[in-house]
Write a protein that holds these residues in place. Sequence first.
Motif, PDB file in Angstrom:
ATOM      1  N   GLY A  59      66.298 -42.475 -35.101  1.00 35.64           N
ATOM      2  CA  GLY A  59      67.741 -42.456 -35.392  1.00 35.64           C
ATOM      3  C   GLY A  59      68.201 -43.729 -36.081  1.00 35.64           C
ATOM      4  O   GLY A  59      68.967 -43.686 -37.045  1.00 35.64           O
ATOM      5  N   VAL A  60      67.727 -44.867 -35.597  1.00 38.93           N
ATOM      6  CA  VAL A  60      68.075 -46.152 -36.221  1.00 38.93           C
ATOM      7  C   VAL A  60      67.543 -46.194 -37.649  1.00 38.93           C
ATOM      8  O   VAL A  60      68.239 -46.624 -38.575  1.00 38.93           O
ATOM      9  CB  VAL A  60      67.523 -47.331 -35.380  1.00 38.93           C
ATOM     10  CG1 VAL A  60      67.629 -48.642 -36.137  1.00 38.93           C
ATOM     11  CG2 VAL A  60      68.253 -47.413 -34.059  1.00 38.93           C
ATOM     12  N   THR A  61      66.316 -45.725 -37.826  1.00 36.33           N
ATOM     13  CA  THR A  61      65.707 -45.707 -39.161  1.00 36.33           C
ATOM     14  C   THR A  61      66.558 -44.892 -40.125  1.00 36.33           C
ATOM     15  O   THR A  61      66.872 -45.344 -41.230  1.00 36.33           O
ATOM     16  CB  THR A  61      64.287 -45.118 -39.094  1.00 36.33           C
ATOM     17  OG1 THR A  61      63.494 -45.925 -38.228  1.00 36.33           O
ATOM     18  CG2 THR A  61      63.649 -45.066 -40.473  1.00 36.33           C
ATOM     19  N   LEU A  62      66.929 -43.698 -39.715  1.00 36.51           N
ATOM     20  CA  LEU A  62      67.721 -42.828 -40.593  1.00 36.51           C
ATOM     21  C   LEU A  62      69.082 -43.439 -40.894  1.00 36.51           C
ATOM     22  O   LEU A  62      69.562 -43.374 -42.030  1.00 36.51           O
ATOM     23  CB  LEU A  62      67.878 -41.445 -39.961  1.00 36.51           C
ATOM     24  CG  LEU A  62      66.587 -40.636 -39.856  1.00 36.51           C
ATOM     25  CD1 LEU A  62      66.833 -39.341 -39.104  1.00 36.51           C
ATOM     26  CD2 LEU A  62      65.993 -40.369 -41.231  1.00 36.51           C
ATOM     27  N   ARG A  63      69.702 -44.037 -39.887  1.00 35.18           N
ATOM     28  CA  ARG A  63      71.018 -44.658 -40.110  1.00 35.18           C
ATOM     29  C   ARG A  63      70.912 -45.812 -41.102  1.00 35.18           C
ATOM     30  O   ARG A  63      71.746 -45.967 -41.995  1.00 35.18           O
ATOM     31  CB  ARG A  63      71.605 -45.149 -38.800  1.00 35.18           C
ATOM     32  CG  ARG A  63      72.994 -45.710 -38.988  1.00 35.18           C
ATOM     33  CD  ARG A  63      73.725 -45.838 -37.664  1.00 35.18           C
ATOM     34  NE  ARG A  63      75.105 -46.150 -37.898  1.00 35.18           N
ATOM     35  CZ  ARG A  63      75.600 -47.382 -37.822  1.00 35.18           C
ATOM     36  NH1 ARG A  63      74.832 -48.390 -37.531  1.00 35.18           N
ATOM     37  NH2 ARG A  63      76.876 -47.593 -38.036  1.00 35.18           N
ATOM     38  N   LEU A  64      69.897 -46.640 -40.952  1.00 32.16           N
ATOM     39  CA  LEU A  64      69.715 -47.766 -41.871  1.00 32.16           C
ATOM     40  C   LEU A  64      69.327 -47.289 -43.261  1.00 32.16           C
ATOM     41  O   LEU A  64      69.770 -47.837 -44.273  1.00 32.16           O
ATOM     42  CB  LEU A  64      68.650 -48.725 -41.340  1.00 32.16           C
ATOM     43  CG  LEU A  64      68.995 -49.504 -40.075  1.00 32.16           C
ATOM     44  CD1 LEU A  64      67.764 -50.226 -39.549  1.00 32.16           C
ATOM     45  CD2 LEU A  64      70.120 -50.477 -40.334  1.00 32.16           C
ATOM     46  N   TRP A  65      68.488 -46.285 -43.332  1.00 34.85           N
ATOM     47  CA  TRP A  65      67.969 -45.819 -44.613  1.00 34.85           C
ATOM     48  C   TRP A  65      69.061 -45.164 -45.453  1.00 34.85           C
ATOM     49  O   TRP A  65      69.118 -45.340 -46.658  1.00 34.85           O
ATOM     50  CB  TRP A  65      66.836 -44.825 -44.366  1.00 34.85           C
ATOM     51  CG  TRP A  65      65.966 -44.650 -45.560  1.00 34.85           C
ATOM     52  CD1 TRP A  65      66.143 -43.785 -46.601  1.00 34.85           C
ATOM     53  CD2 TRP A  65      64.782 -45.373 -45.864  1.00 34.85           C
ATOM     54  NE1 TRP A  65      65.149 -43.917 -47.515  1.00 34.85           N
ATOM     55  CE2 TRP A  65      64.283 -44.888 -47.082  1.00 34.85           C
ATOM     56  CE3 TRP A  65      64.083 -46.377 -45.205  1.00 34.85           C
ATOM     57  CZ2 TRP A  65      63.127 -45.379 -47.665  1.00 34.85           C
ATOM     58  CZ3 TRP A  65      62.936 -46.851 -45.787  1.00 34.85           C
ATOM     59  CH2 TRP A  65      62.467 -46.359 -47.002  1.00 34.85           C
ATOM     60  N   PHE A  66      69.927 -44.406 -44.811  1.00 30.62           N
ATOM     61  CA  PHE A  66      70.933 -43.641 -45.548  1.00 30.62           C
ATOM     62  C   PHE A  66      72.327 -44.234 -45.393  1.00 30.62           C
ATOM     63  O   PHE A  66      73.296 -43.511 -45.197  1.00 30.62           O
ATOM     64  CB  PHE A  66      70.914 -42.178 -45.099  1.00 30.62           C
ATOM     65  CG  PHE A  66      69.615 -41.498 -45.401  1.00 30.62           C
ATOM     66  CD1 PHE A  66      69.257 -41.211 -46.705  1.00 30.62           C
ATOM     67  CD2 PHE A  66      68.740 -41.177 -44.388  1.00 30.62           C
ATOM     68  CE1 PHE A  66      68.051 -40.603 -46.994  1.00 30.62           C
ATOM     69  CE2 PHE A  66      67.530 -40.564 -44.660  1.00 30.62           C
ATOM     70  CZ  PHE A  66      67.179 -40.279 -45.969  1.00 30.62           C
TER      71      PHE A  66
END
Length: 181
Positions: A59-66
């Motif tokens: 979830g953190v990855t997706l939030r940071l990535w997008f």
Amino acid sequence: MNRPIPPSVWLTANQRPAQVAALFSAVFFACGGLLALLRSPVTAGISLGLLAAAIVAVGVTLRLWFSPRIYYDRTHLALRFPDSQVFRIPLEAVECFFMGIAKYERTGGAPRESAAVVVRLADRALEWKQRDLPADYGTWSDGYVLIDGTWCESITETKVLELNRWLLEAKKSPPGVGAAS
């Protein structure tokens, strides 16, 4: 015939934190999977905890990535700062982009500098003269928005020229035509 429309995302977030979060996610998932194979009550609990941590890291990855810093949504230019709201500025209020330097002096820490994108807003856009921003991500005063390059993709002369080209194309396109946000 319509002119080409610029992409909706004009300036992306810094991808390095997302890559670190993705690495943690992979490690948590692998360790959790290996512990689940041991089939003992103790390792099962640890395994579930690691798998939960992997899901959080995804979830953190997706939030940071997008999380783009600048994006275009047909009639507005949106500026997004972490820990703050998204500011949707009408295209006619944005004049240009140029390179700058973000300088910060933290209490108890060493001063730092980074490349920055400066968004110049029109003098007539009085309602957009100033906003409060989290100090680590940029400043906004007197019609200039400084976006600290630490928190976005690399700021280069080519990138700033591209931003100005996209702005010009967006202003020339018919209202309501463009990439969805």
